[in-house]
Each structure stands twice: as structure tokens, then as C-alpha cells.
Design a protein around this motif. Sequence first.
Motif, PDB file in Angstrom:
ATOM      1  N   SER A 502      -8.758   2.516   1.734  1.00 13.00           N
ATOM      2  CA  SER A 502      -7.727   2.554   0.759  1.00 13.00           C
ATOM      3  C   SER A 502      -7.746   1.298  -0.015  1.00 13.00           C
ATOM      4  CB  SER A 502      -6.488   2.850   1.252  1.00 13.00           C
ATOM      5  OG  SER A 502      -6.320   4.147   1.822  1.00 13.00           O
ATOM      6  N   HIS A 503      -8.115  -0.004   0.608  1.00 13.91           N
ATOM      7  CA  HIS A 503      -7.710  -1.311   0.047  1.00 13.91           C
ATOM      8  C   HIS A 503      -9.122  -1.408  -0.837  1.00 13.91           C
ATOM      9  CE1 HIS A 503      -6.142  -2.126   4.531  1.00 13.91           C
ATOM     10  NE2 HIS A 503      -5.473  -1.585   3.654  1.00 13.91           N
ATOM     11  N   LEU A 504     -10.015  -0.691  -0.999  1.00 13.06           N
ATOM     12  CA  LEU A 504     -11.237  -0.782  -1.867  1.00 13.06           C
ATOM     13  C   LEU A 504     -11.171  -0.176  -3.051  1.00 13.06           C
ATOM     14  CD1 LEU A 504     -13.754  -0.889   1.161  1.00 13.06           C
ATOM     15  CD2 LEU A 504     -12.559  -2.838   0.012  1.00 13.06           C
ATOM     16  N   LEU A 505     -10.011   0.760  -3.431  1.00  9.12           N
ATOM     17  CA  LEU A 505      -9.818   1.347  -4.522  1.00  9.12           C
ATOM     18  C   LEU A 505      -8.698   0.652  -5.409  1.00  9.12           C
ATOM     19  CD1 LEU A 505      -9.680   4.648  -2.693  1.00  9.12           C
ATOM     20  CD2 LEU A 505     -11.490   3.936  -3.898  1.00  9.12           C
ATOM     21  N   PRO A 506      -9.016  -0.571  -5.764  1.00  9.84           N
ATOM     22  CA  PRO A 506      -7.757  -1.290  -6.374  1.00  9.84           C
ATOM     23  C   PRO A 506      -7.500  -0.694  -7.562  1.00  9.84           C
ATOM     24  CG  PRO A 506      -9.949  -2.587  -6.509  1.00  9.84           C
ATOM     25  CD  PRO A 506     -10.239  -1.102  -5.893  1.00  9.84           C
ATOM     26  N   GLY A 507      -5.936  -1.027  -7.839  1.00  5.71           N
ATOM     27  CA  GLY A 507      -5.628  -0.566  -9.105  1.00  5.71           C
ATOM     28  C   GLY A 507      -5.727  -1.796 -10.066  1.00  5.71           C
ATOM     29  N   GLU A 508      -5.188  -1.496 -11.318  1.00  2.09           N
ATOM     30  CA  GLU A 508      -5.376  -2.848 -12.256  1.00  2.09           C
ATOM     31  C   GLU A 508      -4.889  -4.197 -11.773  1.00  2.09           C
ATOM     32  OE1 GLU A 508      -3.974  -2.349 -16.441  1.00  2.09           O
ATOM     33  OE2 GLU A 508      -4.033   0.047 -15.901  1.00  2.09           O
ATOM     34  N   VAL A 509      -3.958  -4.005 -11.147  1.00  5.97           N
ATOM     35  CA  VAL A 509      -3.222  -5.070 -10.092  1.00  5.97           C
ATOM     36  C   VAL A 509      -2.931  -4.708  -8.693  1.00  5.97           C
ATOM     37  CG1 VAL A 509      -1.533  -7.029  -9.843  1.00  5.97           C
ATOM     38  CG2 VAL A 509      -1.873  -6.093 -12.393  1.00  5.97           C
ATOM     39  N   CYS A 510      -3.905  -5.647  -7.947  1.00  2.00           N
ATOM     40  CA  CYS A 510      -4.012  -5.174  -6.525  1.00  2.00           C
ATOM     41  C   CYS A 510      -3.766  -6.332  -5.432  1.00  2.00           C
ATOM     42  CB  CYS A 510      -5.427  -4.568  -6.304  1.00  2.00           C
ATOM     43  SG  CYS A 510      -5.649  -3.848  -4.349  1.00  2.00           S
ATOM     44  N   TYR A 511      -2.827  -6.053  -4.584  1.00  2.00           N
ATOM     45  CA  TYR A 511      -2.797  -7.146  -3.421  1.00  2.00           C
ATOM     46  C   TYR A 511      -2.871  -6.587  -2.107  1.00  2.00           C
ATOM     47  CZ  TYR A 511      -1.119 -10.404  -7.047  1.00  2.00           C
ATOM     48  OH  TYR A 511      -1.133 -11.312  -8.131  1.00  2.00           O
ATOM     49  N   LEU A 512      -3.493  -7.110  -1.048  1.00  2.00           N
ATOM     50  CA  LEU A 512      -3.362  -6.972   0.142  1.00  2.00           C
ATOM     51  C   LEU A 512      -2.932  -7.776   0.974  1.00  2.00           C
ATOM     52  CD1 LEU A 512      -4.993  -5.191   2.220  1.00  2.00           C
ATOM     53  CD2 LEU A 512      -6.938  -6.410   2.044  1.00  2.00           C
ATOM     54  N   LEU A 513      -1.850  -7.633   1.694  1.00  2.00           N
ATOM     55  CA  LEU A 513      -0.892  -8.314   2.355  1.00  2.00           C
ATOM     56  C   LEU A 513      -0.909  -8.313   3.870  1.00  2.00           C
ATOM     57  CD1 LEU A 513       2.250  -7.700   0.087  1.00  2.00           C
ATOM     58  CD2 LEU A 513       0.311  -9.234   0.048  1.00  2.00           C
ATOM     59  N   PRO A 514      -1.676  -9.143   4.647  1.00  2.65           N
ATOM     60  CA  PRO A 514      -1.846  -8.885   5.980  1.00  2.65           C
ATOM     61  C   PRO A 514      -0.564  -9.366   6.697  1.00  2.65           C
ATOM     62  CG  PRO A 514      -2.479 -11.337   5.358  1.00  2.65           C
ATOM     63  CD  PRO A 514      -1.908 -10.526   4.003  1.00  2.65           C
ATOM     64  N   CYS A 515      -0.171  -8.509   7.930  1.00  2.00           N
ATOM     65  CA  CYS A 515       0.921  -8.531   8.659  1.00  2.00           C
ATOM     66  C   CYS A 515       0.665  -8.824  10.055  1.00  2.00           C
ATOM     67  CB  CYS A 515       1.738  -7.192   8.348  1.00  2.00           C
ATOM     68  SG  CYS A 515       1.046  -5.798   9.073  1.00  2.00           S
ATOM     69  N   LEU A 516       1.878  -9.207  10.745  1.00  2.00           N
ATOM     70  CA  LEU A 516       1.659  -9.210  12.359  1.00  2.00           C
ATOM     71  C   LEU A 516       1.584  -7.766  12.655  1.00  2.00           C
ATOM     72  CD1 LEU A 516       4.699 -11.689  13.120  1.00  2.00           C
ATOM     73  CD2 LEU A 516       2.160 -12.355  12.955  1.00  2.00           C
ATOM     74  N   GLY A 517       0.790  -7.828  13.961  1.00  2.14           N
ATOM     75  CA  GLY A 517       0.675  -6.552  14.623  1.00  2.14           C
ATOM     76  C   GLY A 517       1.676  -6.445  15.826  1.00  2.14           C
ATOM     77  N   ARG A 518       2.030  -5.355  16.080  1.00  2.65           N
ATOM     78  CA  ARG A 518       3.323  -5.010  17.207  1.00  2.65           C
ATOM     79  C   ARG A 518       3.197  -5.993  18.615  1.00  2.65           C
ATOM     80  NH1 ARG A 518       4.351   0.963  18.394  1.00  2.65           N
ATOM     81  NH2 ARG A 518       4.821   1.099  15.945  1.00  2.65           N
ATOM     82  N   LEU A 519       1.806  -6.246  18.796  1.00  2.00           N
ATOM     83  CA  LEU A 519       1.395  -6.910  19.890  1.00  2.00           C
ATOM     84  C   LEU A 519       1.684  -8.367  19.871  1.00  2.00           C
ATOM     85  CD1 LEU A 519      -0.166  -4.065  20.099  1.00  2.00           C
ATOM     86  CD2 LEU A 519      -1.894  -5.203  21.616  1.00  2.00           C
ATOM     87  N   GLU A 520       2.079  -8.860  18.560  1.00  2.00           N
ATOM     88  CA  GLU A 520       2.159 -10.399  18.320  1.00  2.00           C
ATOM     89  C   GLU A 520       3.460 -10.938  18.394  1.00  2.00           C
ATOM     90  OE1 GLU A 520      -1.916 -11.165  15.734  1.00  2.00           O
ATOM     91  OE2 GLU A 520      -0.507 -10.162  14.874  1.00  2.00           O
ATOM     92  N   VAL A 521       3.786 -12.105  18.824  1.00  2.00           N
ATOM     93  CA  VAL A 521       5.117 -12.636  18.843  1.00  2.00           C
ATOM     94  C   VAL A 521       5.340 -12.917  17.510  1.00  2.00           C
ATOM     95  CG1 VAL A 521       6.332 -14.609  19.651  1.00  2.00           C
ATOM     96  CG2 VAL A 521       4.427 -13.779  21.220  1.00  2.00           C
ATOM     97  N   ASP A 522       6.745 -12.453  17.332  1.00  5.67           N
ATOM     98  CA  ASP A 522       7.191 -12.470  15.815  1.00  5.67           C
ATOM     99  C   ASP A 522       8.281 -13.494  15.982  1.00  5.67           C
ATOM    100  OD1 ASP A 522       8.352 -11.800  13.377  1.00  5.67           O
ATOM    101  OD2 ASP A 522       8.641  -9.776  13.489  1.00  5.67           O
ATOM    102  N   HIS A 523       7.821 -14.621  15.351  1.00  6.36           N
ATOM    103  CA  HIS A 523       9.006 -15.722  15.495  1.00  6.36           C
ATOM    104  C   HIS A 523       9.653 -15.842  14.044  1.00  6.36           C
ATOM    105  CE1 HIS A 523       6.978 -17.728  18.903  1.00  6.36           C
ATOM    106  NE2 HIS A 523       5.671 -17.568  18.216  1.00  6.36           N
ATOM    107  N   GLN A 524      11.058 -15.858  14.161  1.00 10.10           N
ATOM    108  CA  GLN A 524      11.725 -15.980  13.102  1.00 10.10           C
ATOM    109  C   GLN A 524      12.998 -16.878  13.240  1.00 10.10           C
ATOM    110  OE1 GLN A 524      11.060 -14.630  10.333  1.00 10.10           O
ATOM    111  NE2 GLN A 524       9.513 -13.127  11.112  1.00 10.10           N
ATOM    112  N   ALA A 525      13.844 -17.141  12.450  1.00  8.77           N
ATOM    113  CA  ALA A 525      14.702 -18.253  12.441  1.00  8.77           C
ATOM    114  C   ALA A 525      15.545 -18.292  13.712  1.00  8.77           C
ATOM    115  CB  ALA A 525      15.813 -18.178  11.294  1.00  8.77           C
ATOM    116  N   SER A 526      15.799 -17.090  14.294  1.00  2.48           N
ATOM    117  CA  SER A 526      16.925 -16.937  15.490  1.00  2.48           C
ATOM    118  C   SER A 526      15.941 -16.726  16.838  1.00  2.48           C
ATOM    119  CB  SER A 526      17.661 -15.824  15.407  1.00  2.48           C
ATOM    120  OG  SER A 526      17.047 -14.428  15.290  1.00  2.48           O
ATOM    121  N   GLY A 527      14.558 -17.117  16.779  1.00  4.50           N
ATOM    122  CA  GLY A 527      13.844 -17.008  17.802  1.00  4.50           C
ATOM    123  C   GLY A 527      12.968 -15.912  17.756  1.00  4.50           C
ATOM    124  N   PRO A 528      11.935 -15.377  18.752  1.00  3.19           N
ATOM    125  CA  PRO A 528      11.299 -14.196  18.959  1.00  3.19           C
ATOM    126  C   PRO A 528      11.881 -13.116  18.850  1.00  3.19           C
ATOM    127  CG  PRO A 528      10.474 -15.853  20.536  1.00  3.19           C
ATOM    128  CD  PRO A 528      12.114 -16.188  20.072  1.00  3.19           C
TER     129      PRO A 528
END
Length: 773
Positions: A502-528
Motif C-alpha cells: 500500500s505504501h508503494l501507491l503514493p497519492g499526489e502528496v504522500c507520507y510514510l510515518l514509522p511508529c513504535l511497535g507494541r513490543l517496544e518501550v514507549d517513553h513519554q513525559a510521565s515515563g514508560p
Amino acid sequence: MSQKAVKIEPYKGPAGGWGSAQSLLNAVRRDGAAQDVLRLLPQQNKKDGFACVSCAWAKPASPHPFEFCENGAKATTWELTSRRATPEFFARHTVSELRLWNDHDLEYSGRLTQPLRYDRETDRYVAVAWEEAFRAIGAELRQLRPETVVFYASGRASLETSYMYQLFARLYGSNHLPDSSNMCHETTSVALPQSIGVPVGTVLLEDFDHTDCILSFGQNTGTNSPRMLHPLQKAAKRNVPIIIFNPLRERGLERFVNPQNPIEMAGNAFAGSDTRLDSQYHQLKAGGDGAAIMGLCKAVIAADDKARAAGRAPVVDHAFIAEHTQGFESFAESVRAMEWSLIEQRSGLSRTALEGAANVYCNARAVIAKFGMGLTQHRDGVETVRLLINLLLLRGNIGRRGAGILPVRGHSNVQGQRTVGISEKPELVPLDRLAEQYHFEPPRWEGWSTVDACQAVIDGEAKGFIGLGGNFARAVPDTERVESAWTGLRLTVHVATKLNRSHLLPGEVCYLLPCLGRLEVDHQASGPQAVSIEDSTACIHGSRGKREPASPDLLSEPRIVAEMAKAALPSNPHVDWDGWVGDYGRVRDAIEATYPQYFERFNERLFQPGGFPRPLGARDRKWATKSGKAEFLTPTTVSKAQVAVPEGVLQLITLRSNDQFNTTIYGYHDRFRGVQGTRMILFMNRADMRRQGFQEGELVSLQCAIEDGIMRRLGGFRVTPYAVPEGCCAAYYPECNPLIPLSHHAEGSKVPAAKSVPVVIDRQAAPRPFGAI
């Protein structure tokens, strides 16, 4: 990645056993990061650990030492891979080149590491700063009309992310919130509320310990939810009859060796050491489930009529029916009037076989009926699911310990997303409460389902697409028509962990935004942070990542949703996007405020062992239907005479391999069906092969036999004899999606009818499916 030579030979082993252990070892070797895999797998589906990113099966309060299955472990190793798809990778490969890669190799390239923008001049993805990406996406959304933008969600995003995402869409002004449920269990979500007043199943995991009969319809446990094999094995060892209704013979429904039991594993090499699961196995025709269930109901009602006439105890639970149901007499009359010859013709099963199964059902006190997409992905899927409820209602098997209805969901949070508002149907969402909480007027019009969204792309009505995970263009039917129109979109945005088609069918404007996986530590302001998901039994579980992120440039899904919303929407003092991102507990507080009936003390109970069950009235025999009672359906489709099938037309069943999860292809070894090195297989009954003159190993083409003026053909399928009913054939998903018209869907739910697609087979050359191996 090089492929092994094609090898096809029957698999003689059981589900589980040494075959499963070897498959896991191969996955660890393939994906690297062995140290992380071995450290993290013992924490999978455990309290204060992480929820599996694969299927949605229940997590027990007292887990096994290893509470993961073969496919769940594959999903974990796939995400923990040591490979990376960096900006340098994209500098080496144009998008046009990558479109020639197959599904496996695209994802095998590794984890995405930085946000990317499609550059049309160079035909490449190039790195972009997060701030620039969000600013550009927000600017594009402000220019588009909300009613032209699709907000799609795969079934993987957490409850917290899903709640924020649906709120973003509605604050923006769109109800176009299709999700992966539209492609699988939307049929369930339509049928169950009509019959029993809840959109999900009523069975809890502990009910397996108290049932004395299990009926299974169209659900391949060994491939799609292998951890369920444990409670099925326990039931089988208690001599609980397990009656299977499924077109294909599937090893995961027949025999099992528990890989965590040393005694069973030691005896795995000897015949008879495995556990026999099925007590009866009925191979019905594709789409014959409704007729088979009518046959079971007919046998039950006939037995009741006979018992009452003779002055014996009734077979049907008349007291339950009188107090709790409506419509029984009309249904019973339709059942009595339906001829056995029609039932046999439509189901492909004999009267004797159905009466034998019904006899077991009648002698059971508490019955569980589980089902999968083998029921939901048919044109009459809604009616069929409601007929299965009818069967259970006949003997009071709803709202009783050890009994109930169990739709087995696919992706890990596909059910939970609906619970917190991911739906194109405004009547399913507490819009008044959202309006009061966030001081805005949400759109009230009905949005696009997946099928509707695809048609809108083809017709040019859709202008923007945001994908929260998934591989939308690959998962949908009528693939070639959808793909050819996809690049006409003005804006396409994908939130993902890995590269896919699906990522290889770009619209006129196209962005691919990489995210954390559920297995990864998610560090935010209040901690993991921790997130939550809902399993197939409507129990809510916490999940906490345990591995450091694959790249320091990854953002969490909640953060990405919040930043897009901030860039696209006017400021709203009643929505604290930054506060939510800093502490996901505050998102859960908001969810509890919107859905107090489901999420009482949400944060407090987040890591309750076994999850906390979402209250469901039907479990307590409280029916949230229009009549206030459980409703018997009088069928209108299955009772009609079957339209004659033209000569040479077979019903194609699309199915998944033991080496895939949805559109993710882990490899080319479908162990249970004895296929290695290819996915271009057409499973056929030997009688159909003889009748049509095809030889084993011959390459053939498939053509959709639905006449709508559009030619849909695919070639390169290898004819392979298999235990599939006459008049039916089977091949893999998603390779066969181009054969399925958008219009070929379940009535009432618009779920693609991918389990019964009329096709003709010939030797004429035709294009091979994308990525065919």
C-alpha cells in the motif's frame, strides 16, 4: 530473498508438536535478534508483559510457561528483526522498482526508521523531519473537504490510539472510519445485535472448562488462533465432543500435540501419541453452512415434536424460549417446511450426518458454537450467523455457564477498536456524549465502509486516505481496479512499522510515518507507557513494551495521531492532545468517561490477570434488542431453491497459509497442507480434476464467473489435489483478491464474500498475481 524449490507432499504430523517447534526455530534464525526474542517471548501475553501483535485469542489468568503459539512467535520475531529499512535503503530503490517486489520481501527489508516523503521527481521516498511532515499533512487536510477523507484503522492499534484516532476524524468532520472488521467480522457485528443485543461473542475462556459440546463452523484454529488448541485439547481429553463443519480438511481441527508438554513431545514420534480433537468432521460445500444449520435445527425440532407427542421430556428448552425469546413459532414452521432434499443439496451433507450431529447437540447440557470467516465471508453471512444463534437458542445455550456464541476475531485489537468508536456507523458511537465531552458537533451521517471507500477511490470521490497500520490496498477485493485508481488520491498517509504494498501507491502528496511497535518501550513525559487491547472474549488487557525502539526517530501511534490532529484542527481547549500523549492513563480516563458502562476503574484494572470482562447483557440473559428479547430469525435465503450452477463453474474459497498472518507473509511453507516454496496453488477435488481434464501439477488460470462487464483473470496456479468438496476449489489470500468484485459481499454487512467466489478454470495464459511465487 531466495525461495526454496517447490515441494508438495501430504503432511502427516499433528498441529503443534515438533513441527511447531522447528518452525519457531526457523523464524528466530530468519529474523535475527535471537537474544531479544528469547528474552521477550516468555513475557508474551503475561501480566505486565506485552500482548501478542497477532491474533485476538484470550489470555488466561493463569498462563502457560510459554503463552504464545507458533504464529504468535512468528509475529514477534518478525517485529523484533534486526534488519532496517533506512533512508539509504530507499535511496537505492525507486518506488516503481519496489512495486515489483513480493509481499514477503517488502516486509523482510526490515523496520522503518525515519519519517519519509514521496518525491515524485526521483520516484523515491526521502527522509523528512517530523515537524515538516505533520505541518504538510495538516495543511493538506485543511484544504480537503472532510467528507472526501478516509481514516482507516487496521486491527492492531491499541484502545488508546483508536479512541484518539476516531476523535481526530470526527473533530475534523469525517465519519469515514472503515476498519479491518469490515473485511471479516462486520457480519458478526450486524447479526448478533439483531439476535441477542450485543455485537460480540458471549463466551469467556473459563466456559471451555464447563462445556460438554463444541460446534465449530468455518474457523481454522491451527492456523488462525493456535493458542485455542490448548482449551480444545483439554475439552477433548474430557471426552467433550467437538463437531467440525468446514469445507477443507485442516490438521489444526483434527490432531494436536502440546509443544509445552514434555511427555507429549517425547511421544510425538509415535503413532497415536497426539490428541484427537474432532469427534465428527463434516466437509460441507462452500457457503453451505446456513443449510447445514437449518438441518441441525430441523433435527432438533423434529426430536422435540416426537418427544412431546410421546409424553417424554421435551428436547427444546420451551421455558427459556417463552421467557427470553421472540419469533420461535415462525422459525419452527419454516424449519418443518424445509425439505431435507434441499438441505442436502445446499449443504453438501447427508440427512444422516446432520441428524447424527444434532443428536449429540441434543444430549449436551452446555454448548459452545465458535465460528470464523468461513461463516461471515459469504453473501448470506448475516443470515447464517443468525441461524447459528437460533440453534443455540433452541436449547437455551446463551447466558449459561459453559455455553454461548464465540466469533473468533482476527487481529489483536480489531474488536476493541469498535468498542471505542472506530466505526463508520454513527448509531454505534455515543456521539452525544462525545459532543458533551469535547464541545463540538460530530458528523451524524453514515460514513464509508471498506467496500464503500474502495468504490469512492475508483469513482474519484475520495481525495485523502490516512491509514493507521495495515496494508489496505492489498487486503481489499477488486485489487487491480482499486490500485489503478489509488494514485489519483490527493493525500495518502501511512502509519506503519514495515514497508508494504500500500505504501508503494503514493497519492499526489504522500507520507510514510514509522511508529513504535507494541513490543517496544514507549517513553513519554510521565515515563514508560502501557496500552490496552480487547480480546475475542471481550476481555480488556494491558500491554507494556519491553524492548528499546528499533530507531531513536520512531514516534508512538498516540503521538503521531495527536500531532496530525494538532496540525489539522483548530485549537480546542477541551482536548488535551499533549497531556494525553504524556500520560496514556489520561486517555483511559477519557475512554472511561465516554464509555462508563464498559470501562469502570479502567486504569485500576489494566493488568488484571486474564483481563477484565466487558459487561455484556446477553451473558446475563438481558437482551438489548428492539423487543427486549432474543430474536429468532426466520430465514429468507437458505430456504430458497438453489440457483443452478453453470457447468464448469467452481466456488473458490480463499484461505490463509500456516506461514502468514493476514497480508503479512512470513514465508512459503504451508506445513499443514504440505506446500513448500510457493503460494500459487489451486487446491481441487480429484473428481473435479478428472471431470475438467486437469492433471496434478498443471498450471491453470482462474476467471471470475460473475458477469458485471469487467474481466477478472489470474494465471499461474498449480493444480493440486486436496480434500476439498466437489464443486469447490481453494487458493491463497491475498493473491486471489483481484478475482473478487467489490459488489460480491455479504448482504447487510458488505464483508467481501471471499469464501465463495464463482470461478472457471482454463489453460489460457493470464497475468500472474502481484508478487506471485
